[in-house]
Each structure stands twice: as structure tokens, then as C-alpha cells.
Design a protein around this motif. Structure first.
Motif, PDB file in Angstrom:
ATOM      1  N   TYR A 251     102.464   6.853  41.022  1.00 45.25           N
ATOM      2  CA  TYR A 251     103.702   6.603  40.717  1.00 45.25           C
ATOM      3  C   TYR A 251     104.060   5.840  39.439  1.00 45.25           C
ATOM      4  O   TYR A 251     104.881   6.348  38.604  1.00 45.25           O
ATOM      5  N   ASP A 284     115.377   8.629  44.987  1.00 42.65           N
ATOM      6  CA  ASP A 284     115.289  10.453  44.950  1.00 42.65           C
ATOM      7  C   ASP A 284     115.512  10.942  43.507  1.00 42.65           C
ATOM      8  O   ASP A 284     116.461  10.751  43.022  1.00 42.65           O
ATOM      9  N   THR A 319     108.500  15.195  39.999  1.00 42.67           N
ATOM     10  CA  THR A 319     108.946  15.096  41.322  1.00 42.67           C
ATOM     11  C   THR A 319     108.122  14.898  42.335  1.00 42.67           C
ATOM     12  O   THR A 319     108.233  14.134  43.418  1.00 42.67           O
ATOM     13  N   ARG A 323     107.711   9.289  44.031  1.00 44.27           N
ATOM     14  CA  ARG A 323     108.526   9.600  45.293  1.00 44.27           C
ATOM     15  C   ARG A 323     108.647   8.343  46.106  1.00 44.27           C
ATOM     16  O   ARG A 323     107.454   7.510  45.710  1.00 44.27           O
ATOM     17  N   GLN A 328     103.697  11.114  50.278  1.00 46.90           N
ATOM     18  CA  GLN A 328     104.318  12.448  49.749  1.00 46.90           C
ATOM     19  C   GLN A 328     103.929  12.536  48.327  1.00 46.90           C
ATOM     20  O   GLN A 328     104.490  13.498  47.779  1.00 46.90           O
ATOM     21  N   ARG A 329     103.488  11.664  47.685  1.00 45.10           N
ATOM     22  CA  ARG A 329     103.094  11.730  46.259  1.00 45.10           C
ATOM     23  C   ARG A 329     101.607  12.509  46.335  1.00 45.10           C
ATOM     24  O   ARG A 329     100.796  12.540  47.032  1.00 45.10           O
TER      25      ARG A 329
END
Ligand code: ADP
Ligand code: MG
Length: 353
Positions: A251, A284, A319, A323, A328-329
Motif C-alpha cells: 500500500y 476506491d 489499482t 486497495r 486484494q493487494r
């Protein structure tokens, strides 16, 4: 040879130092947990007058930082600044004081480069050398940014494969190594070694909120409470798989990617404002893009244009990094295999031929 035997021999022949061996030079940094100086050896007049070493005088947290650096040195040396030695300097009046020594890698961090209006061109020849026939404009910036991102993800992949999460990944903690012409990670002061359960940072420790992923504490429920010294408590690699704590750094790396693409996000206030906007969009990134694109300045439009090159693979990778849900990354290894880096490889190869 046995790995442990080699590590032992290496440790035996590596020079060890003590307090009186050093003269302190310029102060390079000061945080809540230590002071950092440039330093040189008193005995051997060093080649560089200002000093060949970087010395951190740290508080009790220095013990963990030494542990992390020793581990990195053995397992993924290329990811981080070269660690020379760490020792306890107990004679000090202030009580326990740990001294940590690294090789002096160079004068600038990624933060220093990004602060300049010249960025990313001020990095170009340093990482690519004198390459002929580079395209101009956005395409050229894209190649430089891709190269930086690949180096950052390579370094992160090394740490993560070793079982270490950095937790304070930001431009200030990324040094440009003039010797190897690559960016390397520094400052393992907040790092966690999850394979052996070393997770020393007390609950109240504030991670840098500008770069921190929304999940505050990695492995918050399963993590054993902080030991008072580096103590090995077995932690299953399965737990690592379940919690994916490495995605915390991903992130942060995504935010650095954003800052490189959008000059307006490089300042403190710009980044803080972005974080507020993203939070309002429930983290998002696509919703964020929609909300800013309509009334975007030319600077912002240019950033999207850069990320949209080559069918938007840069934007796609971004993207996958920024996240809300850690699971989900994309991983550092996954990101390195992303098509975003294929084209860069082809381009740079064709230049070298
Ligand atoms: P802290 O953030 O806890 O003060 P860091 O380990 O991040 O300590 O170091 C502070 C600063 O010192 C860095 O931002 C960088 O400018 C410089 N620095 C640290 N390590 C090195 C190194 N190996 N080579 C050159 N400069 C370094
Ligand atoms: Mg730092």
C-alpha cells in the motif's frame, strides 16, 4: 556448507567496532528513537573526509533494529543499505544506547529527489546511465518511474521473502546507493519479523499516517504480545499466508507510485489531502479518479496520461496496490511480474544493444 556455519564465519571475520573508533560528522536525522550521524573511523583516515559510515545512536528499540539488519544482511543483502555492525553502548549516562553502523550509501533519499522540480529527470542518468535515444516527455518520465518502481519492489520482495515487513516504507526511508546505482531500503526501526514472531512495536507506536495502509496493526489478533527483547516464538508461515502482512508495505509503495505520477501529491499537504479524498471514496481508487478527473488541473490530467500509457498498464498496477483490503493487494513478486514492467524491460534492453 552449512548456512549457520557460513554465517558464523562471516560474523567472525567482519570487523567489530566500539565507540572510540569513530568521529561523528554531520547529523543526518533525528527521530523519536534515535539520532543519525555521518561518521568516520578515527584510526584509519578514511578516503572520504566526511565519513564512510552512517551511525545511529538508538534507544532500547535499537536491539530490534540490529536484529533486523543482521537478518537482512544474511538473507537479502541487496534490499537494504549495507549493515556493518551493531553494539550496545552501556557506559552512557542515558542508560542503554545501541549503536548501529552502515556503509554510507549516498547523499540523497528518494524524498530528496522527489522534492526537486526536476524529478524524475534528476534520477535519470543515476539509474539508467547515459542512454541514447530515450523518448521525450511523458514516455521518458514513464521509463524512469518504472525503473524506480521496479527497484523498490525488488527490494521489498527481498524483505518479504525473508519474512520481514518494513511498516515505514516511504521516500525518506529509501536511499540512493551511488555504488550500486539502485535505491535501497533503510530504517528497519519499525520492521516486524513475522517468521520468528518478533513484532516489537508497542501498540501506541504511531506508524507514519501519511503512508500507512488502512489496517493499523498487521496481524492484530493473532500476533503474540511484544517481547521485551528479541525472543524467538514460533509463528507458522500459514499465519503469514492468511494475514498477508506484507501487503501493508505494498500500500505504501502504491502511494509512492502515485506521488511519482502526480507532482501535486509529493508535498505533505498534497498527500494528506489525497488520503482524505481516498477515504471519502471508501479507498476506491477508481472512484477517486472519477471524482477528481472532471475538475482536474493540467498537472493531474498529465499524471493520469502517464499512468494510461501502453493501454493503461501503469494505472492497472497502481489499482492493484492501493486497495482497502490487504488480501486484494498484489504482492511484491506479483507486481514485478506485472506487464507494466515488461515494456520497460524491452525498452531498456533495446537501448543497450
Ligand atoms: P530515523 O528515520 O530513525 O531518523 P533513518 O535510518 O531513516 O533514521 O536515517 C535517517 C537519515 O539518515 C535518512 O533519511 C538518510 O538521509 C540518512 N541515512 C540513513 N542511512 C544511510 C546510509 N546507509 N547511507 C546514507 N545515508 C543514510
Ligand atoms: Mg527514517
Amino acid at each position: 556448507f552449512d548456512m549457520f556455519f557460513l554465517a558464523f564465519v562471516e560474523r567472525l571475520f567482519r570487523p567489530t567496532f566500539k565507540k572510540d573508533d569513530f568521529v561523528l560528522g554531520k547529523k543526518l536525522g533525528e527521530g523519536a528513537f534515535g539520532v543519525v550521524y555521518r561518521a568516520s573511523l578515527t584510526k584509519k583516515p578514511s578516503s572520504k573526509k566526511e565519513g564512510d559510515f552512517v551511525l545511529k545512536k538508538a534507544t532500547e528499540y535499537g536491539a530490534v533494529e540490529i536484529w533486523m539488519n543482521e537478518r537482512v544482511r544474511r538473507a537479502c543483502a541487496n534490499s537494504c543499505a549495507v549493515f556493518v555492525h551493531g553494539f550496545l553502548e552501556s557506559s552512557s549516562k542515558k542508560g542503554a544506547e545501541y549503536w548501529l553502523l552502515w556503509r554510507y550509501e549516498g547523499e540523497a533519499t528518494l524524498y530528496d529527489f522527489m522534492r526537486s522540480k526536476e524529478f524524475p529527470y534528476n534520477v535519470e542518468t543515476m539509474i539508467l546511465g547515459e542512454v541514447q535515444d530515450l523518448p521525450k516527455g511523458l514516455e521518458r518520465e514513464n521509463i524512469i518511474i518504472q525503473t524506480i518502481m521496479r527497484q523498490l519492489l525488488f527490494a521489498l520482495d527481498g524483505l518479504h521473502s525473508t519474512g520481514i515487513v518494513h511498516r515505514d516504507f516511504k521516500p525518506q526511508n529509501i536511499i540512493f546507493s551511488e555504488g550500486s546505482r539502485t535505491f535501497k531500503i533503510i530504517d528497519l526501526g519499525a520492521a516486524a519479523d513475522l517468521r520468528v514472531g518478533i513484532n516489537y512495536i508497542p501498540k501506541e507506536f504511531l506508524l507514519d499516517p501519511r503512508y500507512a495502509a488502512p489496517e493499523q496493526y498487521i496481524m492484530s489478533t493473532q500476533t503474540p504480545s511484544a517481547p521485551s527483547a528479541p525472543v524467538a516464538t514460533a509463528l507458522s508461515p500459514v499465519l503469514w499466508q492468511m494475514n498477508l502482512p506484507d501487503r501493508f508495505d505494498i500500500y505504501s509503495a502504491g502511494l509512492i507510485f502515485l506521488q511519482m505520477a502526480f507532482p501535486g501529491l509529493r508535498s505533505d499537504s498534497g498527500l494528506i489531502q489525497f488520503n482524505r479524498q481516498l477515504k471519502r471514496c471508501d479507498y476506491d481508487l477508481i472512484a477517486w479518479r472519477k471524482s477528481v478527473e472532471t475538475r482536474a488541473s493540467s498537472d493531474i490530467r498529465r499524471g493520469f496520461e502517464l499512468l494510461d500509457l501502453d493501454g493503461g498498464i501503469g494505472w492497472e498496477l497502481l489499482t492493484l496496490m492501493v486497495r482497502y483490503k490487504a488480501g486484494q493487494r498484489i504482492s511484491a513478486k506479483g507486481a514485478l511480474a506485472h506487464p507494466y514492467f515488461d515494456r520497460e524491460g524491452l525498452l531498456v534492453l533495446s537501448f543497450m544493444q
